[in-house]
Design a protein around this motif. Structure first.
Motif, mmCIF file in Angstrom:
data_model
loop_
_atom_site.group_PDB
_atom_site.id
_atom_site.type_symbol
_atom_site.label_atom_id
_atom_site.label_comp_id
_atom_site.label_asym_id
_atom_site.label_seq_id
_atom_site.Cartn_x
_atom_site.Cartn_y
_atom_site.Cartn_z
ATOM 1 N N SER A 25 33.230 48.895 41.095
ATOM 2 C CA SER A 25 34.239 49.790 41.674
ATOM 3 C C SER A 25 33.672 51.183 41.922
ATOM 4 N N THR A 26 33.905 51.692 43.119
ATOM 5 C CA THR A 26 33.427 53.033 43.455
ATOM 6 C C THR A 26 34.367 54.116 42.945
ATOM 7 N N ASP A 27 35.657 53.790 42.783
ATOM 8 C CA ASP A 27 36.611 54.683 42.127
ATOM 9 C C ASP A 27 36.784 54.217 40.688
ATOM 10 N N PRO A 28 37.089 55.127 39.767
ATOM 11 C CA PRO A 28 37.208 54.719 38.365
ATOM 12 C C PRO A 28 38.334 53.709 38.151
ATOM 13 N N ALA A 81 30.758 45.834 48.895
ATOM 14 C CA ALA A 81 29.644 46.186 49.777
ATOM 15 C C ALA A 81 28.458 46.721 48.973
ATOM 16 N N VAL A 82 28.733 47.525 47.967
ATOM 17 C CA VAL A 82 27.665 48.028 47.092
ATOM 18 C C VAL A 82 26.965 46.867 46.401
ATOM 19 N N ARG A 141 40.022 41.648 43.884
ATOM 20 C CA ARG A 141 40.555 41.506 45.242
ATOM 21 C C ARG A 141 39.647 42.243 46.225
ATOM 22 N N LEU A 142 39.621 41.765 47.447
ATOM 23 C CA LEU A 142 38.746 42.348 48.462
ATOM 24 C C LEU A 142 39.377 43.621 49.010
ATOM 25 N N THR A 143 38.965 44.721 48.442
ATOM 26 C CA THR A 143 39.388 46.033 48.919
ATOM 27 C C THR A 143 38.209 46.974 48.717
ATOM 28 N N ARG A 144 38.062 47.937 49.587
ATOM 29 C CA ARG A 144 36.817 48.703 49.669
ATOM 30 C C ARG A 144 36.407 49.342 48.352
ATOM 31 N N TRP A 145 37.373 49.897 47.614
ATOM 32 C CA TRP A 145 37.000 50.636 46.413
ATOM 33 C C TRP A 145 36.513 49.733 45.279
#
Length: 414
Positions: free
Chosen positions: A311-314, A243-244, A235-239
């Motif tokens: 994912s930027t968060d685990p 963008a990365v 899903r399109l959510t920042r974490w």
């Protein structure tokens, strides 16, 4: 008190509606099953792992000949639940209103007594609070599954989350989550059971995904022939790191590939527009595309040459990785959370430092450079790993064993 169960009167020997069989899958609708499990969660809508896992476990419980019940606020997956041989009871378990949570205690207590429930399995915090006290009142066993890290923040929030550690057994969906439970909540290790999520190897089976399905999806997405496809589902959510991913594709510097972001923005239109601007600013309008939804993920994975998690968060677990591996796709994921348990570095995929676009670009370069023999070797190793460690059948059997363990502690041998 309002409890709805498929338009059926609530009582210990309740029959299902005619098209759904009998409680627990038995021949005699008045015969009480040897064990009855009630799963509770907020609702049965959407495509989340909690909802999907609930339906999968409900089907395994029913196939065991046990009573399989689920209480939630309903949703489109109720039909899948009924097809799996389980009964659904509609309660406002989605609400976080303290008064509703309190009122749900009595409703669940009534359900437990009338259906002869042996174990209540809570899968989310608000319903877990109601279920915990209903179990205390009725002397019923209480099991929880800890699906994510949740935000901790204040002491009050930590207390609210802690209900998920109060089960007679606490199922953690990865070693990462088990460590989080011990570190953040002081959960005793002897209560924790690690059960990884499982992939349905009947659905995610390369031999059963027809070329027609792949071609149809490719045409729907207007993907030209002859271009390697790199896919990031989520899903399109920042974490989730879209963008990365876009910046890594820019760093890769290739226009001879096609990259697809697959996932709904769920109302986050601002973030979607931000991603679209980032694609345009990097001159990637012909390379990177965003698609809201996919009804045939096995075909999508088969269309991809590389599948990415960024994912930027685990991730508590990360089902995308094992689904892609089940279909023989090379995977690239950040070196944290559940991915560290599902990827064998250099053997079934690549791990990169979270948020490091240059390292992600380098991992993609390695994945895209595989020749036919290399891809075949990756596919064989990945499928073997999934079959041995991450199948739905293994997940279900381990969960049933937790139920048996809890019942044995109470003098029941099943």
């Amino acid at each position: 008190m309002s409890i709805t169960q498929n338009h059926t009167i609530l009582n210990p020997a309740a029959k299902r509606a005619p098209d759904t069989g009998t409680v627990g899958g038995g021949e005699n609708p008045s015969q009480k099953p040897p064990v009855t499990i009630l799963q509770v969660l907020p609702a049965l809508g959407g495509s989340g792992g909690v909802e999907r896992g609930t339906v999968e476990i409900a089907g395994c419980i029913s196939a065991q000949g046990w009573g399989s019940l689920v209480a939630s606020n309903g949703g489109e997956r109720v039909y899948q639940l009924q097809r799996a041989g389980a009964d659904h009871f509609q309660l406002p378990l989605h609400s976080k209103n303290p008064l509703t949570i309190y009122a749900n205690i009595s409703k669940l207590e009534k359900l437990i007594k009338e259906q002869g429930v042996d174990i209540v399995h809570a899968r989310s915090r608000a319903p877990a609070w109601s279920a915990y006290y209903a179990c205390q009142r009725t002397g019923t066993a209480f099991v929880t599954t800890f699906h994510g890290t949740y935000s901790v923040g204040t002491a009050l929030k930590r207390f609210y989350n802690s209900i998920m550690t109060r089960g007679d057994r606490v199922i953690a969906i990865s070693k990462f989550i088990a460590g989080h439970l011990k570190q953040m909540y002081g959960a005793p290790g002897d209560k924790i059971r690690i059960i990884h999520r499982g992939v349905d190897l009947d659905s995610f089976n390369a031999g059963l995904v027809s070329a027609e399905r792949v071609v149809k999806l490719s045409q729907t997405w207007r993907l030209e022939d002859g271009y390697p496809v790199v896919m990031l589902p989520g899903r399109l959510t920042r974490w989730k790191g879209q963008a990365v991913f876009i910046e890594a594709i820019a760093a890769l510097g290739r226009n001879d590939i096609r990259c697809v972001l697959v996932g709904s923005d769920q109302g986050r239109t601002g973030y979607r527009k931000e991603l679209e601007r980032l694609i345009e600013q990097n001159g990637l309008s012909s390379v990177v595309r965003i698609f809201d939804h996919c009804d045939d993920m096995p075909a999508a994975y088969m269309m991809a040459d590389v599948v990415v998690s960024a994912s930027t968060d685990p991730e508590a677990f990360g089902r995308v990785v094992i689904e892609a591996q089940a279909l023989g796709r090379p995977v690239v994921a950040p070196d944290h959370g559940g991915a560290c348990e599902t990827i064998i570095e250099g053997q079934t995929g690549w791990l990169f430092p979270p948020g490091d676009k240059a390292a992600l670009a380098e991992a993609l370069r390695s994945a895209l450079s595989l020749d036919e023999d290399g891809r075949r070797a990756f596919a064989e190793r990945a499928l073997t790993s999934v079959r041995e460690h991450f199948s739905k059948d293994a997940m279900c059997e381990k969960t049933l064993n937790v139920y048996r363990e809890v019942l044995r502690e109470r003098g029941r041998d099943v």
